[in-house]
Design a protein around this motif. Structure first.
Motif, PDB file in Angstrom:
ATOM      1  N   ARG A  93       0.800  -1.061  -0.018  1.00 32.67           N
ATOM      2  CA  ARG A  93      -0.100   0.083  -0.083  1.00 32.67           C
ATOM      3  C   ARG A  93       0.687   1.245   0.101  1.00 32.67           C
ATOM      4  NH1 ARG A  93      -2.112   3.231   4.011  1.00 32.67           N
ATOM      5  NH2 ARG A  93      -1.222   2.231   5.465  1.00 32.67           N
ATOM      6  N   LEU A  94       2.015   1.162   0.907  1.00 36.82           N
ATOM      7  CA  LEU A  94       2.740   2.409   0.609  1.00 36.82           C
ATOM      8  C   LEU A  94       3.545   2.637  -0.494  1.00 36.82           C
ATOM      9  CD1 LEU A  94       4.288   2.502   4.471  1.00 36.82           C
ATOM     10  CD2 LEU A  94       3.008   4.139   3.570  1.00 36.82           C
ATOM     11  N   ALA A  95       4.183   1.504  -0.942  1.00 35.54           N
ATOM     12  CA  ALA A  95       4.957   1.502  -2.184  1.00 35.54           C
ATOM     13  C   ALA A  95       3.923   1.958  -3.401  1.00 35.54           C
ATOM     14  CB  ALA A  95       5.441   0.281  -2.485  1.00 35.54           C
ATOM     15  N   SER A  96       2.922   1.811  -3.426  1.00 35.54           N
ATOM     16  CA  SER A  96       1.927   1.963  -4.823  1.00 35.54           C
ATOM     17  C   SER A  96       1.397   3.195  -4.604  1.00 35.54           C
ATOM     18  CB  SER A  96       0.805   1.118  -4.623  1.00 35.54           C
ATOM     19  OG  SER A  96       0.079   1.240  -3.603  1.00 35.54           O
ATOM     20  N   GLY A  97       1.419   4.045  -3.157  1.00 34.98           N
ATOM     21  CA  GLY A  97       0.659   5.327  -2.862  1.00 34.98           C
ATOM     22  C   GLY A  97      -0.903   4.934  -2.873  1.00 34.98           C
TER      23      GLY A  97
ATOM     24  N   PHE B 124       0.871  14.904   0.254  1.00 30.31           N
ATOM     25  CA  PHE B 124       0.008  14.692   1.478  1.00 30.31           C
ATOM     26  C   PHE B 124       0.865  13.509   2.573  1.00 30.31           C
ATOM     27  CE2 PHE B 124      -3.176  11.514   3.668  1.00 30.31           C
ATOM     28  CZ  PHE B 124      -3.736  12.580   4.204  1.00 30.31           C
ATOM     29  N   TYR B 127      -1.601  11.023   8.505  1.00 28.12           N
ATOM     30  CA  TYR B 127      -2.090  11.265   9.665  1.00 28.12           C
ATOM     31  C   TYR B 127      -0.956  11.121  10.842  1.00 28.12           C
ATOM     32  CZ  TYR B 127      -4.273   9.390  14.082  1.00 28.12           C
ATOM     33  OH  TYR B 127      -4.571   9.543  15.449  1.00 28.12           O
ATOM     34  N   ASP B 149       6.012  10.601   4.213  1.00 30.29           N
ATOM     35  CA  ASP B 149       4.897  11.247   3.707  1.00 30.29           C
ATOM     36  C   ASP B 149       3.996   9.949   3.692  1.00 30.29           C
ATOM     37  OD1 ASP B 149       5.485   9.870   1.400  1.00 30.29           O
ATOM     38  OD2 ASP B 149       5.525  11.559   0.116  1.00 30.29           O
ATOM     39  N   ASP B 150       2.805   9.986   3.092  1.00 30.92           N
ATOM     40  CA  ASP B 150       1.914   9.158   3.098  1.00 30.92           C
ATOM     41  C   ASP B 150       2.139   7.931   2.061  1.00 30.92           C
ATOM     42  OD1 ASP B 150      -0.813   8.204   4.126  1.00 30.92           O
ATOM     43  OD2 ASP B 150      -1.369   8.309   1.985  1.00 30.92           O
ATOM     44  N   ARG B 151       3.051   8.380   1.336  1.00 29.08           N
ATOM     45  CA  ARG B 151       3.519   7.084   0.198  1.00 29.08           C
ATOM     46  C   ARG B 151       4.855   6.531   0.666  1.00 29.08           C
ATOM     47  NH1 ARG B 151       2.042   9.543  -5.593  1.00 29.08           N
ATOM     48  NH2 ARG B 151      -0.148  10.323  -5.025  1.00 29.08           N
ATOM     49  N   GLY B 152       5.493   6.898   1.823  1.00 26.98           N
ATOM     50  CA  GLY B 152       6.582   6.189   2.505  1.00 26.98           C
ATOM     51  C   GLY B 152       7.792   6.871   2.146  1.00 26.98           C
TER      52      GLY B 152
END
Lengths: 216, 284
Positions: A93-97, B124, B127, B149-152
């Motif tokens: 999930r994190l990797a794909s955004g 973004f 949280y 960030d939210d995407r790591g």
């Protein structure tokens, strides 16, 4: 020692954090920044405590078929399902955004969102009913409250603003009510609350207020 | 007559609920348009954003949930359109655990509409837990509060964060707030200490609480509830031809709000009238 150590920690941390307002040096700010980070980590850790507490409180009732055990079972099942879905495929999930897994997003969009919106929307019905039944001009104070509430409600929406001849004056009166008496009262409350917070903060830092440590 | 009034006062509350339901549904089925004026608090918010220049930076704290969505989402959407139209860099975070699935898709869609690039023009941060502690920490360092960030991605490595760390490095802070933690906590914890330029969009019920902050200059603008959102929509889309405007949810919601408020006021008047007329009878 059991009480002295927490009081000492509270005193040291409290004094350091208050000091930030008076010592604008980057080294000092780095120290308080570090402490804030600890605080955020502790606050996040409190979620785990909350989780354990929730299970401890509700699981025995469900097992023993106590009062409202069905609701508590729904709560625990919802907790388990949401938690599992939230953790599922975390790394991908994190990797794909992506915002979240499909199941988690589904729970949010089709369970949580409608339930939350429904609870909030019900307020309109209860306010109408409560206003009709209980909001009576029984004395001078209640009359004042009633008139102010009706004025602000009516003049805040286009239908009130647009009343021929008096609409314009209603808006001016509404703005005055919000800007003058409302502000005067709010400021008094804010200042009173701030003084109370300062006094309580000082009592906690100085170890005079110990209720947060349990007992007394 | 007296009997009728007493019966009216004690009528089943389900009739009141039915009336409220009609007051909400009918304006949706039969749309109409009523003109409304823009409040000075919303005008000031709009003017300040208009004065931003390309490349300026705005931090948005999107602290609301589905319950307050009808009041705050219209402002949030319009504010993003306004900012991207001004070619402003946008950094967004939230202090509410229930906000990310709601606010992130909106930000992504609008950024895409304006051809903005993630990491360069906007980001973004997701949280963060900690409520007032997190706000205090944001005041000192956004990068430390949100290491990723939210995407790591590492926040410090994002191009949009170049030259930005403490909250005072941002030109504007906008708090879209449905309660705690939100506008009040930002004002108390960091606005005063760092003298931040801050605006707030809040629920209608919170607006009277925040008016003192606007009057004292701690907030340069304030949008309260659906009326505030509708006024902001009116200002932002004034220059857009009607056929090119998106659907404006707060503006169309004002009709529902008008009839709903009118219905409650009529109930209040009738309830009090019946109370006064029957008081003598009941005492006798």
């Amino acid at each position: 020692m059991k009480r002295t150590l927490p009081i000492l920690i509270t005193f040291v941390v409290g004094v350091i954090m208050v000091g930030e307002f008076f010592i604008p040096h980057w080294r000092y700010r780095a120290l308080t920044g570090e402490m804030l980070e600890w605080g955020i980590i502790l606050a996040a850790g409190a979620f785990i405590l909350g989780l354990i507490n929730l299970v401890q409180v509700h699981l025995p009732t469900v097992v023993q078929r106590g009062t409202d055990w069905g609701y508590k079972a729904v709560l625990l099942v919802s907790l388990a399902v949401t938690l599992t879905m939230g953790f599922a495929n975390g790394k991908e999930r994190l990797a794909s955004g992506m915002e979240a897994t499909f199941s988690y997003k589904w729970i949010f969009d089709f369970v949580y969102t409608p339930l939350s919106a429904t609870m909030f929307a019900l307020l309109a019905f209860y306010i109408a009913s409560a206003g009709f039944r209980a909001f009576r001009a029984r004395n001078a104070e209640a009359t004042l409250l009633l008139v102010a509430a009706a004025l602000v409600m009516f003049a805040s929406v286009p239908i009130g603003e647009g009343v021929p001849v008096i609409g314009e004056y209603l808006v001016v009166l509404k703005d005055w009510t919000l800007d003058v008496p409302n502000n005067a009262a709010r400021r008094a409350i804010f200042i009173g609350a701030a003084l109370g917070a300062i006094s309580t903060g000082l009592r906690v830092i100085l170890g005079l207020e110990r209720s947060h440590l349990g007992g007394e | 007559m007296l009997d009728l009034l007493i019966r009216f006062q004690n009528m089943d509350r389900r009739w009141v609920f039915l009336g409220m339901a009609l007051a909400i549904v009918l304006p949706m089925l039969v749309p109409f348009s009523l003109p409304f004026k823009v409040d000075q608090r919303v005008q000031d918010l709009y003017d300040r954003v208009e004065a931003l220049e390309a490349g300026d930076t705005v931090y948005i704290s999107a602290d609301f949930d589905p319950g307050s969505r009808p009041e705050l989402e219209p402002f949030f959407r319009t504010h993003l359109h306004h900012l991207f139209r001004q070619d402003v860099r946008v950094v967004m975070g939230t202090l509410w655990a229930t906000a990310p699935p709601l606010v992130k898709p909106i930000l992504e869609d609008i950024a895409q509409e304006y051809g903005k690039e993630y990491g360069k023009d906007w980001t973004f941060l997701g949280y963060v837990e900690g409520k007032e502690l997190a706000i205090k920490s944001l005041g000192q360092s956004v990068r430390k509060t949100y290491p990723l960030d939210d995407r790591g991605n590492k926040t410090a490595d994002l191009a949009v964060m170049a030259g930005l760390d403490a909250m005072r490095d941002f030109d504007i802070l906008t708090s879209v707030s449905a309660g705690f933690p939100g506008t009040q906590a930002f004002v108390l914890q960091i606005q005063g200490q760092y003298n931040l330029e801050m605006a707030s969009a809040c629920t209608a019920v919170s607006a009277p609480d925040y008016i003192p902050y606007y009057q004292s200059g701690q907030l340069f603008g304030l949008s309260g509830g659906m009326p505030g959102s509708a006024q902001y929509e009116k200002l932002v889309y004034a220059s857009v031809p009607p056929e090119k405007r998106p659907r404006l949810p707060a503006t169309s919601g004002m009709n529902v709000l008008s009839i709903g408020h009118l219905y409650i006021i009529i109930l209040l008047l009738l309830g009090n009238l019946a109370f006064f007329l029957t008081r003598g009878g009941e005492e006798n």
